[in-house]
Each structure stands twice: as C-alpha cells, then as structure tokens.
Scaffold this active site. Structure first.
Site, PDB file in Angstrom:
ATOM      1  N   GLY A  14      45.083  42.268  49.420  1.00 36.77           N
ATOM      2  CA  GLY A  14      45.617  41.397  50.470  1.00 36.77           C
ATOM      3  C   GLY A  14      46.084  40.069  49.895  1.00 36.77           C
ATOM      4  N   ILE A  19      44.761  33.890  52.847  1.00 29.70           N
ATOM      5  CA  ILE A  19      43.610  33.589  51.984  1.00 29.70           C
ATOM      6  C   ILE A  19      43.759  34.288  50.635  1.00 29.70           C
ATOM      7  CG2 ILE A  19      41.116  33.944  51.757  1.00 29.70           C
ATOM      8  CD1 ILE A  19      40.948  33.591  54.854  1.00 29.70           C
ATOM      9  N   ASP A  46      48.604  50.449  49.238  1.00 27.35           N
ATOM     10  CA  ASP A  46      47.900  50.566  50.513  1.00 27.35           C
ATOM     11  C   ASP A  46      46.435  50.845  50.192  1.00 27.35           C
ATOM     12  OD1 ASP A  46      46.784  51.182  52.933  1.00 27.35           O
ATOM     13  OD2 ASP A  46      48.276  52.690  53.499  1.00 27.35           O
ATOM     14  N   ASN A  69      39.719  41.462  49.789  1.00 25.94           N
ATOM     15  CA  ASN A  69      40.067  40.486  50.822  1.00 25.94           C
ATOM     16  C   ASN A  69      40.963  41.048  51.926  1.00 25.94           C
ATOM     17  OD1 ASN A  69      40.840  37.563  51.731  1.00 25.94           O
ATOM     18  ND2 ASN A  69      42.782  38.545  51.162  1.00 25.94           N
ATOM     19  N   TYR A 135      36.367  44.168  64.894  1.00 24.27           N
ATOM     20  CA  TYR A 135      36.392  43.236  63.759  1.00 24.27           C
ATOM     21  C   TYR A 135      34.977  42.771  63.416  1.00 24.27           C
ATOM     22  CZ  TYR A 135      37.783  39.127  61.007  1.00 24.27           C
ATOM     23  OH  TYR A 135      37.952  38.202  60.008  1.00 24.27           O
ATOM     24  N   LYS A 139      32.911  43.169  59.889  1.00 19.24           N
ATOM     25  CA  LYS A 139      32.514  42.029  59.046  1.00 19.24           C
ATOM     26  C   LYS A 139      30.994  41.948  58.899  1.00 19.24           C
ATOM     27  CE  LYS A 139      36.605  40.697  57.885  1.00 19.24           C
ATOM     28  NZ  LYS A 139      37.057  40.720  56.480  1.00 19.24           N
ATOM     29  N   ILE A 168      40.637  29.895  59.696  1.00 20.77           N
ATOM     30  CA  ILE A 168      41.480  29.438  58.587  1.00 20.77           C
ATOM     31  C   ILE A 168      42.948  29.615  58.979  1.00 20.77           C
ATOM     32  CG2 ILE A 168      41.983  29.736  56.121  1.00 20.77           C
ATOM     33  CD1 ILE A 168      39.019  28.942  56.744  1.00 20.77           C
TER      34      ILE A 168
HETATM   35  N1  NAD Z   1      42.256  33.670  58.831  1.00 18.70           N
HETATM   36  C1  NAD Z   1      41.011  33.518  59.244  1.00 18.70           C
HETATM   37  O1  NAD Z   1      40.687  32.657  60.096  1.00 18.70           O
HETATM   38  C2  NAD Z   1      39.929  34.392  58.666  1.00 18.70           C
HETATM   39  C3  NAD Z   1      38.598  34.067  58.964  1.00 18.70           C
HETATM   40  C4  NAD Z   1      37.577  34.865  58.446  1.00 18.70           C
HETATM   41  C5  NAD Z   1      37.879  35.942  57.641  1.00 18.70           C
HETATM   42  N2  NAD Z   1      39.188  36.240  57.382  1.00 18.70           N
HETATM   43  C6  NAD Z   1      39.447  37.397  56.539  1.00 18.70           C
HETATM   44  O2  NAD Z   1      40.232  36.989  55.442  1.00 18.70           O
HETATM   45  C7  NAD Z   1      40.985  38.110  54.950  1.00 18.70           C
HETATM   46  C8  NAD Z   1      42.432  37.713  54.798  1.00 18.70           C
HETATM   47  O3  NAD Z   1      42.945  37.345  56.062  1.00 18.70           O
HETATM   48  P1  NAD Z   1      44.198  36.376  56.250  1.00 18.70           P
HETATM   49  O4  NAD Z   1      43.886  35.516  57.419  1.00 18.70           O
HETATM   50  O5  NAD Z   1      44.579  35.782  54.956  1.00 18.70           O
HETATM   51  O6  NAD Z   1      45.271  37.455  56.750  1.00 18.70           O
HETATM   52  P2  NAD Z   1      46.818  37.702  56.370  1.00 18.70           P
HETATM   53  O7  NAD Z   1      47.307  38.624  57.429  1.00 18.70           O
HETATM   54  O8  NAD Z   1      47.505  36.405  56.134  1.00 18.70           O
HETATM   55  O9  NAD Z   1      46.715  38.464  54.990  1.00 18.70           O
HETATM   56  C9  NAD Z   1      46.207  39.772  54.904  1.00 18.70           C
HETATM   57  C10 NAD Z   1      46.926  40.503  53.789  1.00 18.70           C
HETATM   58  O10 NAD Z   1      46.392  41.830  53.727  1.00 18.70           O
HETATM   59  C11 NAD Z   1      47.466  42.719  53.480  1.00 18.70           C
HETATM   60  N3  NAD Z   1      47.142  44.075  53.926  1.00 18.70           N
HETATM   61  C12 NAD Z   1      46.977  44.499  55.209  1.00 18.70           C
HETATM   62  N4  NAD Z   1      46.753  45.821  55.223  1.00 18.70           N
HETATM   63  C13 NAD Z   1      46.755  46.235  53.937  1.00 18.70           C
HETATM   64  C14 NAD Z   1      46.605  47.496  53.295  1.00 18.70           C
HETATM   65  N5  NAD Z   1      46.377  48.624  54.014  1.00 18.70           N
HETATM   66  N6  NAD Z   1      46.693  47.557  51.948  1.00 18.70           N
HETATM   67  C15 NAD Z   1      46.935  46.443  51.217  1.00 18.70           C
HETATM   68  N7  NAD Z   1      47.102  45.223  51.765  1.00 18.70           N
HETATM   69  C16 NAD Z   1      47.016  45.124  53.105  1.00 18.70           C
HETATM   70  C17 NAD Z   1      48.612  42.128  54.275  1.00 18.70           C
HETATM   71  O11 NAD Z   1      49.879  42.632  53.852  1.00 18.70           O
HETATM   72  C18 NAD Z   1      48.430  40.638  54.007  1.00 18.70           C
HETATM   73  O12 NAD Z   1      49.137  40.218  52.851  1.00 18.70           O
HETATM   74  C19 NAD Z   1      40.738  39.243  55.961  1.00 18.70           C
HETATM   75  O13 NAD Z   1      39.719  40.086  55.457  1.00 18.70           O
HETATM   76  C20 NAD Z   1      40.240  38.506  57.177  1.00 18.70           C
HETATM   77  O14 NAD Z   1      39.450  39.309  57.997  1.00 18.70           O
HETATM   78  C21 NAD Z   1      40.213  35.490  57.883  1.00 18.70           C
END
Ligand code: NAD
Length: 250
Positions: A14, A19, A46, A69, A135, A139, A168
């Site tokens: 990801g 993040i 994927d 991630n 979700y 988690k 975030i």
């Molecule tokens: N943003 C927040 O507030 C927050 C808070 C707590 C935890 N998180 C966790 O942080 C992590 C990243 O989230 P984010 O907010 O940066 O999201 P985001 O959507 O900006 O990034 C997620 C990335 O994962 C990739 N992805 C999705 N499905 C995929 C797959 N099957 N194979 C490969 N890549 C794949 C997407 O293309 C994307 O680049 C996640 O696990 C999310 O649950 C986010």
C-alpha cells in the site's frame, strides 16, 4: 546516532498513497532500498492475490524490513454490512496482512537474516467506532497477528510490531478532513487538537523498524495525538476555538 538503513532492502504494501507512501519515502530517506507492493505501483501488485504477492517477493532480494500497510475501510452500519463488504475487508486487511507476513518471514528465515516487520493497525483495533464493524474486526485481528508472530519469530531475530494511527489525513479520510463540522467535533476528543499527517505515522513505523527498537517486539505504538488516552478530550468552547483546522487555546 542516526537511523541508517544503507544496504537494507524494504518492502511497503500500500505504498503508493497515504501512510504507505510516507513510509516508503521515510525509509528511502534513511537509505533503504524500497520496493512498493501496490495496485497502483509498477508492476501492479495485488496483495490479496497469493500468486501476485509471491511473484512480487520472488522478484527481489529477501527483505530486511517489511511494512504491511495496505488496507481499506467501508463505512456501513451493521445492517448494510453485506457479506461482500465483510469479505473484501477481511481479504485485504487481515488475510493479505497474514500472507504478506508469512511470505516475508519465510524469506527472512531462509536468508538467515534478522528482520523487522511493522503492521499498520489502528486506534480501531481497540474501540468500536460506529459504522465500521468489518474494519474494526480486522484491525483488532491485526493485533493477534502481531502478538503471535512476535512470539514465533523472536527466536529468529525477526521483530514484529504495529503502529496504531488515529485519524490521519489521506484519501481514505479526505471526506472527513474536508468537512469542518465533522473534524471540529472529532478533534475535540484529541488532546493535540488535530488530526495526524502520514509522515507522523511513518516516523513511528521507521523507528520500530530501526535498530533503535532492537528490544521491542510484539508492541503496538499509538500515533493518535492522545486520543486513546482520554474519554472526552480537553477542548471546551469556553476556553478554546477551532481555528485553521485544529483546536487551539484562546
Ligand atoms: N487514514 C487513517 O486515518 C488511518 C487510520 C488508522 C489506520 N489506517 C490504516 O493505514 C493503512 C493505509 O491507509 P491510508 O489511509 O494510507 O489509505 P490509502 O487509501 O491512502 O492507501 C492505501 C493504499 O493501499 C493500496 N491497496 C489497496 N488494495 C490493495 C491491494 N489489494 N493490493 C495492493 N495494494 C492495495 C491502495 O492502492 C493505496 O495505495 C490502512 O491499513 C488503513 O487501515 C489509516
């Protein structure tokens, strides 16, 4: 002492956005050779597809650092959490997290080298934020992976930890960040008075992956501006105002 990952290879799932992108940039800034596994990376990976995941691991050296991630969230109340929503969330946030860890640890062990694995969990590993039952279940499950993997992999010098971000600013949360009435009330419960930036999570994850965390495994590190430390937060209208996207004392 600086964090220096020269000569070490790192993988970030990801890592094309949010993040994960900040993690990849921070690892690279510390000298690591970084590979991104993402649907939007080139080549596309994927992580929910075992064949795609295995091919991506096989294309590079055994990693020293892996950040698991990739994740997603569907906002649905319980009655609208269909089997499809449930299965998609489990497939990415939990099953792919396990399979990535399994593949990463297998390669680290085969290469006979120590390693560090960091998973992205959430404050939702602990609380039951509404409309996020799938979700939240994933988690919470990530913590089970962290604890068990830390236990089994410690003897091989492989450390396994998690960062637990609060809210975030990424595309996943853009709707909330762009709606002031929502964040005004949400941030009221956060001692730092604001949401977090991806780089603030990335620095915590990089610390956990570094030699500075050499005796830390099975740990979870909240990166949430203090949100989980309190029940109601410190921000009252009588003494504070919401200005420039954050709570500030008058
Ligand atoms: N943003 C927040 O507030 C927050 C808070 C707590 C935890 N998180 C966790 O942080 C992590 C990243 O989230 P984010 O907010 O940066 O999201 P985001 O959507 O900006 O990034 C997620 C990335 O994962 C990739 N992805 C999705 N499905 C995929 C797959 N099957 N194979 C490969 N890549 C794949 C997407 O293309 C994307 O680049 C996640 O696990 C999310 O649950 C986010």
């Amino acid at each position: 002492m600086q964090i220096d990952f020269s000569g070490r290879s790192a993988i970030v799932t990801g890592g094309a956005n949010g993040i994960g992108r900040a993690m990849a940039q921070t690892l690279a800034a510390c000298g690591a050779q970084v590979t991104i596994f993402d649907l939007e990376s080139t080549p596309s990976v994927d992580v929910t597809d075992r064949t795609s995941l295995e091919a991506a691991f096989a294309a590079g050296p055994a990693p020293d650092i892996v950040m698991i991630n990739a994740g997603t969230a569907f906002i649905r109340p319980i009655p609208e959490t269909t089997r499809e929503v449930w299965d998609k969330t489990i497939a990415l946030n939990l099953t792919a997290a396990f399979e990535t860890l399994q593949a990463a640890a297998g390669r680290m062990r085969a290469a006979g080298k120590p390693g560090a694995i960091v998973l992205t969990a959430s404050t939702n590993s602990y609380d039951g934020e509404e409309n996020l039952i799938a979700y939240n279940a994933t988690k919470a499950g990530v913590l089970g992976i962290v604890h068990t993997a830390a236990n089994e992999l410690g003897p091989y010098g492989i450390r396994v930890n998690a960062v637990n971000p609060g809210l975030i600013r990424t595309r996943l949360t853009a709707d909330s960040f762009n709606t002031e009435p929502i964040i005004k009330e949400y941030f009221r419960a956060i001692p730092m008075g604001r949401g977090g930036e991806p780089e603030e999570v990335a620095k915590a994850a990089v610390f956990l992956a570094s030699d500075w965390a050499s005796y830390i495994t099975g740990a979870t590190l909240l990166v949430d501006g203090g949100q989980m430390a309190c029940k109601f937060g410190p921000w009252r209208d009588s003494e504070a105002e919401f200005r420039d996207g954050r709570w500030q004392r008058r």
